[in-house]
Design a protein around this motif. Structure first.
Motif, PDB file in Angstrom:
ATOM      1  N   GLN A 165       0.713  -1.354  -0.039  1.00  0.00           N
ATOM      2  CA  GLN A 165      -0.034  -0.009   0.120  1.00  0.00           C
ATOM      3  C   GLN A 165       0.739   1.349   0.021  1.00  0.00           C
ATOM      4  O   GLN A 165       0.454   2.233  -0.492  1.00  0.00           O
ATOM      5  N   ASP A 166       1.958   1.200   0.750  1.00  0.00           N
ATOM      6  CA  ASP A 166       2.866   2.543   0.605  1.00  0.00           C
ATOM      7  C   ASP A 166       3.317   2.601  -0.825  1.00  0.00           C
ATOM      8  O   ASP A 166       3.666   3.682  -1.320  1.00  0.00           O
ATOM      9  N   THR A 167       3.864   1.494  -1.475  1.00  0.00           N
ATOM     10  CA  THR A 167       4.300   1.665  -2.705  1.00  0.00           C
ATOM     11  C   THR A 167       3.267   2.313  -3.615  1.00  0.00           C
ATOM     12  O   THR A 167       3.684   3.186  -4.607  1.00  0.00           O
ATOM     13  N   VAL A 168       2.152   1.514  -3.773  1.00  0.00           N
ATOM     14  CA  VAL A 168       0.998   2.030  -4.554  1.00  0.00           C
ATOM     15  C   VAL A 168       0.889   3.587  -4.359  1.00  0.00           C
ATOM     16  O   VAL A 168       0.410   4.325  -5.284  1.00  0.00           O
ATOM     17  N   ASP A 169       0.632   4.072  -3.138  1.00  0.00           N
ATOM     18  CA  ASP A 169       0.524   5.346  -2.865  1.00  0.00           C
ATOM     19  C   ASP A 169       1.532   6.134  -3.460  1.00  0.00           C
ATOM     20  O   ASP A 169       1.220   7.233  -4.060  1.00  0.00           O
ATOM     21  N   ILE A 170       2.866   6.071  -3.532  1.00  0.00           N
ATOM     22  CA  ILE A 170       3.739   6.630  -4.070  1.00  0.00           C
ATOM     23  C   ILE A 170       3.467   6.551  -5.806  1.00  0.00           C
ATOM     24  O   ILE A 170       3.624   7.750  -6.307  1.00  0.00           O
ATOM     25  N   PHE A 171       3.167   5.419  -6.238  1.00  0.00           N
ATOM     26  CA  PHE A 171       3.260   5.414  -7.883  1.00  0.00           C
ATOM     27  C   PHE A 171       1.809   6.201  -8.225  1.00  0.00           C
ATOM     28  O   PHE A 171       1.986   6.934  -9.202  1.00  0.00           O
ATOM     29  N   THR A 172       0.858   6.228  -7.494  1.00  0.00           N
ATOM     30  CA  THR A 172      -0.311   6.730  -7.823  1.00  0.00           C
ATOM     31  C   THR A 172      -0.471   8.332  -7.759  1.00  0.00           C
ATOM     32  O   THR A 172      -0.759   9.145  -8.579  1.00  0.00           O
ATOM     33  N   ARG A 173       0.272   8.738  -6.556  1.00  0.00           N
ATOM     34  CA  ARG A 173       0.597  10.141  -6.512  1.00  0.00           C
ATOM     35  C   ARG A 173       1.479  10.902  -7.755  1.00  0.00           C
ATOM     36  O   ARG A 173       1.335  11.906  -8.237  1.00  0.00           O
ATOM     37  N   ARG A 174       2.391   9.924  -8.123  1.00  0.00           N
ATOM     38  CA  ARG A 174       3.447  10.162  -9.159  1.00  0.00           C
ATOM     39  C   ARG A 174       2.660  10.666 -10.609  1.00  0.00           C
ATOM     40  O   ARG A 174       2.715  11.346 -11.224  1.00  0.00           O
ATOM     41  N   MET A 175       1.563   9.595 -10.651  1.00  0.00           N
ATOM     42  CA  MET A 175       0.973   9.632 -11.723  1.00  0.00           C
ATOM     43  C   MET A 175      -0.315  10.779 -12.002  1.00  0.00           C
ATOM     44  O   MET A 175      -0.271  11.164 -12.958  1.00  0.00           O
ATOM     45  N   LEU A 176      -0.807  10.882 -10.715  1.00  0.00           N
ATOM     46  CA  LEU A 176      -1.992  11.760 -11.000  1.00  0.00           C
ATOM     47  C   LEU A 176      -1.695  13.315 -10.444  1.00  0.00           C
ATOM     48  O   LEU A 176      -2.714  13.985 -10.758  1.00  0.00           O
ATOM     49  N   TYR A 177      -0.571  13.649  -9.778  1.00  0.00           N
ATOM     50  CA  TYR A 177      -0.208  15.017  -9.507  1.00  0.00           C
ATOM     51  C   TYR A 177       0.765  15.538 -10.319  1.00  0.00           C
ATOM     52  O   TYR A 177       1.653  15.068 -10.811  1.00  0.00           O
ATOM     53  N   PRO A 178       0.740  16.958 -10.184  1.00  0.00           N
ATOM     54  CA  PRO A 178       1.676  17.589 -11.076  1.00  0.00           C
ATOM     55  C   PRO A 178       3.170  17.483 -10.366  1.00  0.00           C
ATOM     56  O   PRO A 178       2.903  17.135  -9.058  1.00  0.00           O
ATOM     57  N   ILE A 179       4.159  17.567 -11.105  1.00  0.00           N
ATOM     58  CA  ILE A 179       5.582  17.408 -10.399  1.00  0.00           C
ATOM     59  C   ILE A 179       6.073  18.221  -9.357  1.00  0.00           C
ATOM     60  O   ILE A 179       6.363  17.881  -8.308  1.00  0.00           O
ATOM     61  N   VAL A 213      10.843   5.979   1.542  1.00  0.00           N
ATOM     62  CA  VAL A 213      12.096   5.873   0.762  1.00  0.00           C
ATOM     63  C   VAL A 213      12.393   7.403   0.659  1.00  0.00           C
ATOM     64  O   VAL A 213      11.743   8.310   0.881  1.00  0.00           O
ATOM     65  N   GLU A 214      13.601   7.540   0.491  1.00  0.00           N
ATOM     66  CA  GLU A 214      14.387   8.989   0.433  1.00  0.00           C
ATOM     67  C   GLU A 214      14.718   9.267  -0.938  1.00  0.00           C
ATOM     68  O   GLU A 214      14.557   8.443  -1.896  1.00  0.00           O
ATOM     69  N   GLY A 215      15.209  10.211  -1.202  1.00  0.00           N
ATOM     70  CA  GLY A 215      15.739  10.794  -2.569  1.00  0.00           C
ATOM     71  C   GLY A 215      17.178  10.640  -2.723  1.00  0.00           C
ATOM     72  O   GLY A 215      17.862  10.039  -2.038  1.00  0.00           O
ATOM     73  N   PHE A 216      17.471  11.552  -3.802  1.00  0.00           N
ATOM     74  CA  PHE A 216      18.975  11.413  -4.349  1.00  0.00           C
ATOM     75  C   PHE A 216      19.717  12.939  -4.038  1.00  0.00           C
ATOM     76  O   PHE A 216      18.785  13.999  -4.152  1.00  0.00           O
ATOM     77  N   THR A 217      20.935  13.106  -4.418  1.00  0.00           N
ATOM     78  CA  THR A 217      21.414  14.414  -4.254  1.00  0.00           C
ATOM     79  C   THR A 217      21.625  14.833  -5.712  1.00  0.00           C
ATOM     80  O   THR A 217      21.765  16.224  -5.967  1.00  0.00           O
ATOM     81  N   LYS A 218      21.639  14.104  -6.708  1.00  0.00           N
ATOM     82  CA  LYS A 218      21.743  14.288  -8.130  1.00  0.00           C
ATOM     83  C   LYS A 218      20.534  14.704  -8.801  1.00  0.00           C
ATOM     84  O   LYS A 218      19.538  13.935  -8.646  1.00  0.00           O
ATOM     85  N   CYS A 219      20.386  16.013  -9.495  1.00  0.00           N
ATOM     86  CA  CYS A 219      19.236  16.376 -10.015  1.00  0.00           C
ATOM     87  C   CYS A 219      18.599  15.341 -10.962  1.00  0.00           C
ATOM     88  O   CYS A 219      17.443  15.003 -11.126  1.00  0.00           O
ATOM     89  N   TYR A 220      19.669  14.518 -12.105  1.00  0.00           N
ATOM     90  CA  TYR A 220      19.021  13.968 -12.940  1.00  0.00           C
ATOM     91  C   TYR A 220      18.349  12.566 -12.332  1.00  0.00           C
ATOM     92  O   TYR A 220      17.327  12.126 -12.938  1.00  0.00           O
TER      93      TYR A 220
END
Length: 223
Positions: free
Chosen positions: A138-152, A170-177
């Motif tokens: 459920q945590d993973t589906v929450d991430i995927f659906t939010r990425r698909m349905l909301y603006p960047i 999960v956390e992010g990266f330091t590199k922009c790409y």
């Protein structure tokens, strides 16, 4: 999933009581422990999974590459007794993501045949797996659906706010790409969204990355 007492879910109080027994059963399924270097692939997209991998501590990243060459980064994780391969173990599907060590880490290999016997022999152990997998799903589906349905820009703001709350799986990266790939977009679109949030006075950049400039404003923006 995590080999720790679950802090949420219907059975969380039971796992606090039974954790030592569950961990003992899991450790009896370990057949090898070794140290791997940074950039080592613990699991590779498309491989057959016959064993699970336990990472007691250390940082890993998770990503997917499509046939057209585009990549999606789920993010990074600072492991605390994290298990990988449990979904593929139950489904017998091929591995869906590359799991990559971001630094030298120690890993333990959990034999699939031994694990199958332990699950069949101990119903509480199987119930622990079911609960932990359901929460991760459920945590993973929450991430995927939010990425698909909301603006960047919304997703960047949401991510920063929940990093502040320390409740991100999960956390992010330091590199922009790589951050752009985490939000399933291009470096150019990612930078433009960041600039919009900066112009609104909600965030700013420093040498460590993006930081919150206006906490209440950021909270209002995502709500």
């Amino acid at each position: 999933m995590q080999l720790k007492p679950l802090a949420k879910g219907r059975f969380h109080s039971l796992w606090e009581q039974e954790h030592d027994a569950i961990e003992l059963i899991m450790r009896e399924c370990i057949t090898e422990t070794k140290t791997v270097d940074a950039n080592y692939k613990l699991m590779q997209q498309g491989q057959q999974v016959n064993a699970l991998i336990l990472v007691p501590y250390g940082r890993i990243s998770m990503g997917y590459t499509a046939r057209n060459g585009r990549s999606f980064q789920l993010g990074t994780m600072t492991c605390d007794s994290q298990l990988f391969g449990e979904m593929e173990f139950f489904t017998d599907y091929l591995c869906q993501l590359d799991i990559i060590a971001e630094e030298p880490i120690e890993i333990s290999i959990i034999n699939g045949d031994k694990l199958q016997l332990a699950l069949a022999r101990t119903p509480k152990f199987a119930l622990f797996f079911a609960s932990a997998i359901a929460i991760d799903y459920q945590d993973t589906v929450d991430i995927f659906t939010r990425r698909m349905l909301y603006p960047i820009a919304y997703n960047i703001a949401y991510d920063l706010y929940h990093q502040y709350l320390k409740d991100q799986p999960v956390e992010g990266f330091t590199k922009c790409y790589l951050e752009a790939e985490r939000f399933a977009t291009t470096d150019r679109v990612y930078r433009r969204a960041v600039k919009n949030l900066e112009e609104m006075g909600l965030i700013k950049r420093d040498k460590e990355g993006l930081i919150i400039e206006d906490l209440e404003g950021l909270k209002a923006f995502i709500e």
